[in-house]
Write an enzyme that holds these catalytic residues in place. Sequence first.
Site, PDB file in Angstrom:
ATOM      1  N   ASN A  12       0.862  -1.186   0.000  1.00 60.50           N
ATOM      2  CA  ASN A  12       0.000   0.000   0.000  1.00 60.50           C
ATOM      3  C   ASN A  12       0.900   1.239   0.000  1.00 60.50           C
ATOM      4  OD1 ASN A  12      -1.793   2.047   0.527  1.00 60.50           O
ATOM      5  ND2 ASN A  12      -2.229   1.428   2.636  1.00 60.50           N
ATOM      6  N   LYS A  14       0.082   4.257  -0.157  1.00 62.04           N
ATOM      7  CA  LYS A  14      -0.583   5.409   0.483  1.00 62.04           C
ATOM      8  C   LYS A  14      -0.422   6.665  -0.386  1.00 62.04           C
ATOM      9  CE  LYS A  14       0.300   3.305   4.939  1.00 62.04           C
ATOM     10  NZ  LYS A  14       0.029   3.379   6.336  1.00 62.04           N
ATOM     11  N   HIS A  98      -9.602   0.548   4.777  1.00 57.07           N
ATOM     12  CA  HIS A  98      -8.312   0.707   5.462  1.00 57.07           C
ATOM     13  C   HIS A  98      -8.534   1.579   6.707  1.00 57.07           C
ATOM     14  CE1 HIS A  98      -4.249   2.101   6.300  1.00 57.07           C
ATOM     15  NE2 HIS A  98      -3.819   1.036   5.637  1.00 57.07           N
ATOM     16  N   GLU A 100      -6.990   3.994   7.885  1.00 60.20           N
ATOM     17  CA  GLU A 100      -6.859   5.441   7.655  1.00 60.20           C
ATOM     18  C   GLU A 100      -8.130   5.995   7.022  1.00 60.20           C
ATOM     19  OE1 GLU A 100      -3.057   5.256   5.666  1.00 60.20           O
ATOM     20  OE2 GLU A 100      -2.144   4.647   7.560  1.00 60.20           O
ATOM     21  N   GLU A 170      -5.539  -5.685  10.300  1.00 64.66           N
ATOM     22  CA  GLU A 170      -4.555  -4.629  10.523  1.00 64.66           C
ATOM     23  C   GLU A 170      -4.883  -3.907  11.825  1.00 64.66           C
ATOM     24  OE1 GLU A 170      -2.513  -3.317   6.706  1.00 64.66           O
ATOM     25  OE2 GLU A 170      -4.335  -2.171   6.834  1.00 64.66           O
ATOM     26  N   GLY A 176       2.002   1.753  10.850  1.00 64.63           N
ATOM     27  CA  GLY A 176       2.902   2.907  10.755  1.00 64.63           C
ATOM     28  C   GLY A 176       3.541   3.281  12.083  1.00 64.63           C
ATOM     29  N   SER A 216       3.239  -2.613  10.373  1.00 69.82           N
ATOM     30  CA  SER A 216       4.688  -2.576  10.602  1.00 69.82           C
ATOM     31  C   SER A 216       5.396  -3.881  10.232  1.00 69.82           C
ATOM     32  CB  SER A 216       4.983  -2.185  12.057  1.00 69.82           C
ATOM     33  OG  SER A 216       4.460  -0.890  12.323  1.00 69.82           O
TER      34      SER A 216
HETATM   35  C1  PEP Z   1      -0.873  -0.235   5.873  1.00 70.27           C
HETATM   36  O1  PEP Z   1      -0.853   0.907   5.449  1.00 70.27           O
HETATM   37  O2  PEP Z   1      -1.789  -0.987   5.531  1.00 70.27           O
HETATM   38  C2  PEP Z   1       0.189  -0.668   6.774  1.00 70.27           C
HETATM   39  C3  PEP Z   1       0.123  -1.868   7.268  1.00 70.27           C
HETATM   40  O3  PEP Z   1       1.201   0.232   7.031  1.00 70.27           O
HETATM   41  P1  PEP Z   1       2.616  -0.092   7.758  1.00 70.27           P
HETATM   42  O4  PEP Z   1       3.164  -1.354   7.118  1.00 70.27           O
HETATM   43  O5  PEP Z   1       3.455   1.091   7.474  1.00 70.27           O
HETATM   44  O6  PEP Z   1       2.327  -0.299   9.202  1.00 70.27           O
END
Ligand code: PEP
Length: 261
Positions: A12, A14, A98, A100, A170, A176, A216
């Site tokens: 992703n 972003k 997601h 976010e 997630e 993040g 992460s």
């Molecule tokens: C994501 O944006 O779905 C995500 C898992 O981000 P990160 O790997 O940076 O935690």
Amino acid sequence: MRRRSAPFVAGNWKMYKTLPEAAALAGAIREAAPGAAPAELVVLPPFTSLAEAARCLAGSAVGLGAQNLHWESQGAFTGEISAAMLVDAGCRYVAVGHSERRHIFGESDADAGRKVRAALKAGLHPILCVGETLEEREAGRTFEVINRQLMAGLEGIEDGLRARVILAYEPVWAIGTGRTASPGQAEEVHAYIRGRLAQKTGQDGADCAIILYGGSVKPANAYSLFKERDIDGFLVGGASLEAESFLGIAREAVRAYKEVL
Ligand code: PEP
């Protein structure tokens, strides 16, 4: 015993990467992808780079997806993108719900359900994201939140189409933040999700469902996470912005896959 499928690893991007940067990253992933076989690789660039990424990835096994869509097929929805437009741009996948989108842009569980149905109708594979906040986890509400998001996201889907939905657990507190769920914490929720799918769709459908972990993920933790029985791959944010770390995650997942086969 459920048969493990080859790791599915989606990146992703972003709101990162201009057009030339996206082309360079897609090209680098394309070039390195054979070294991560048999992992299935998918990239989710921002809307503006989709067509360019499709051009860079054409003829390769790397899949393309978007990060969001609107549920209507067309209309007066300024700033929105429909499923048909994504198909047009070369997408086969689209992320839905997601964290976010849910927490920054106020998308509801019902919105996620509408988007999953719109994606399926257009022939896309939705990647439905679910996850609890730290506050919800600490209040012992993880399963309640996951169940609510899952059931709303899968509502109204015809039996024949449910297999096209990819799920991603997630935890919001891991996205993040550099704070990954431990393999045990992730597996506990993945197993719960698979159990709920079995109740809803039957054991065979649940056994075949692809359930990704996101939060992460890095090359250093991908191996131990993939070793868990119900983790089929990863949705990667930060570490997907460089080909080396994205492919490193895929290679570590493949290493674990070969041992659990
Ligand atoms: C994501 O944006 O779905 C995500 C898992 O981000 P990160 O790997 O940076 O935690």
